[in-house]
Design an enzyme around this catalytic site. Structure first.
Site: not given
Length: 415
Positions: A384-386, A388
């Site tokens: 999850d780029h939100r 990490a």
């Protein structure tokens, strides 16, 4: 669990029931479960029709019980206050914890919802059918064979009465024939409901909620496979997957951001204190994710035994709700099936998922510029780029790689 599909009612309005008598079957995204009666009494009304999908907390049917005999189910009160009338109504609701009938009460049956439906239409008690499928699973063919053997000793009139109960809608693969002059077009369909529908909804929610990033990596398993062979000679047969799971749990302790869940509404990232590894498992009914709890506290051999137990229970349809809840990170070992890469979808609301792909021998240039044959495995990690960033994900997979590429260092590394 947030919702379930009503598969079948064992009772109808006006029936008298006893406490814990099965009332209906519910298909969740994880299993088919029977809901028992919370009290003795009479079925006053059935509110939800079969085939409907309802949310947790929905009243399914209403029982009439004698005053003072309202009951509690799984510690959750279904009737808050006793009625002042002689007869009170007791609603049966779909609860988050779905009770399952014990094997001591009824023989455990492994059968798909459709197979059970066919059995009911033929008037067959599925407990009497012997399954020929994997792990004793009862198939539609088993039901048909049972009906054939039963009807050989029955009269023509009885057979006609039984067959009249089966309608065209009960055929799982429906053939729609459309006249086109002298030609006919045949289309086949399959049902989109039950676990398949629940998987679709969960995957859609995950993909459209989480900004996925997939990182690809490869690891050298040569030393790990050699170490595993040494253990085999000592009569210790440990699966490679057990080593992977242990290494993941250890790596997560160093990079807890991947063992986390994002709460956007409250603007906080919860770093989980437990390391519960979900195992993506393929079954006849679809994908399911049982959980190995506290993987960081278990030895590799203990993880191996737990992995075998959960896989067996998943294939036989015997997983409990405790086996399914509490996951903090998911792994998918698809390598044995032949996969060389993928872009996996995260098991929402988790932050990461790693998939292990095929291991194959290939020429590799070592540190001395020599070409050697090594056993290389590809893997893909979705995160999850939100929560990490890519650099952190690379550091995490590097830690995992170091552990599985150097198994002889585990006594030193794994404190």
């Amino acid at each position: 669990m947030t919702e379930g599909e009503i598969i079948h009612y064992f009772v109808k309005a006006g029936d008298t029931v006893t406490v814990d008598q099965p009332l209906l079957e519910v298909q969740t995204d994880k299993m088919v479960a029977e809901l028992p009666s919370p009290a003795s009494g009479k079925v006053k009304s059935i509110i939800i029709d079969t085939g409907d999908t309802v949310e947790v907390g929905t009243t399914l049917l209403v029982l009439e019980t004698e005053e003072g005999k309202a009951a509690e189910s799984k510690g959750e009160k279904l009737l808050s206050e006793p009625s002042s009338e002689k007869v009170e109504e007791l609603p049966t609701t779909l609860n988050q914890t779905v009770p399952v009938m014990q094997e001591t009460e009824r023989r455990f049956i492994i059968a798909a919802p459709y197979t059970r439906k066919v059995a009911r239409k033929f008037g067959v008690d599925i407990n009497e059918v012997t399954g020929t499928g994997k792990s004793g699973r009862i198939t539609v063919e088993d039901v048909h064979n049972f009906v054939k053997e039963r009807d050989e000793g029955s009269s023509l009139e009885e057979r006609q009465e039984t067959s009249s109960k089966v309608s065209e809608e009960d055929v799982e693969l429906k053939h729609h024939i459309k006249d086109q002059g002298t030609q006919k077009e045949v289309k086949e369909t399959m049902p989109f409901r039950g676990r398949r529908k629940q998987i679709a909804k969960k995957m859609t929610k995950s993909l459209y909620t989480i900004p996925h990033v997939t990182q690809f990596e490869e690891a050298d398993l040569t030393e790990l496979l050699a170490y595993r062979n040494d253990l085999k000679e000592m009569n210790m047969n440990i699966s490679v997957a057990a080593f992977f799971i242990k290494a993941i749990a250890v790596a997560l302790k160093k990079f807890p951001v991947f063992n986390a869940k994002l709460d956007e509404e409250n603007e906080v990232i919860y770093l989980e204190k437990e390391y519960n590894i979900g195992i993506a498992t393929d079954t006849e009914e679809g994908l399911i994710v049982p959980v190995i709890h506290h993987a960081d506290r278990l030895s590799v051999s203990q993880i191996h035994e737990k992995l075998k137990e959960l896989t067996r229970k998943a294939q036989e349809g015997k997983l409990t709700m405790d086996d399914m809840r509490g996951g903090t990170f998911t792994v998918s070992n698809v390598g044995p099936l032949g996969s060389i890469g993928a872009t996996p979808i995260i098991n929402h609301p988790e932050t990461g998922l790693i998939a292990f792909h095929k291991t194959k021998k290939m020429p590799v240039v070592n540190e001395n510029d020599e070409i050697v044959i090594r056993s290389m495995m590809t893997m893909s990690m979705a995160f999850d780029h939100r929560v990490a960033d890519g650099a952190t994900a690379v550091a995490f997979t590097n830690r995992f790689k170091y552990l599985i590429e150097n198994p002889k260092l585990w006594p030193i590394e794994l404190a």
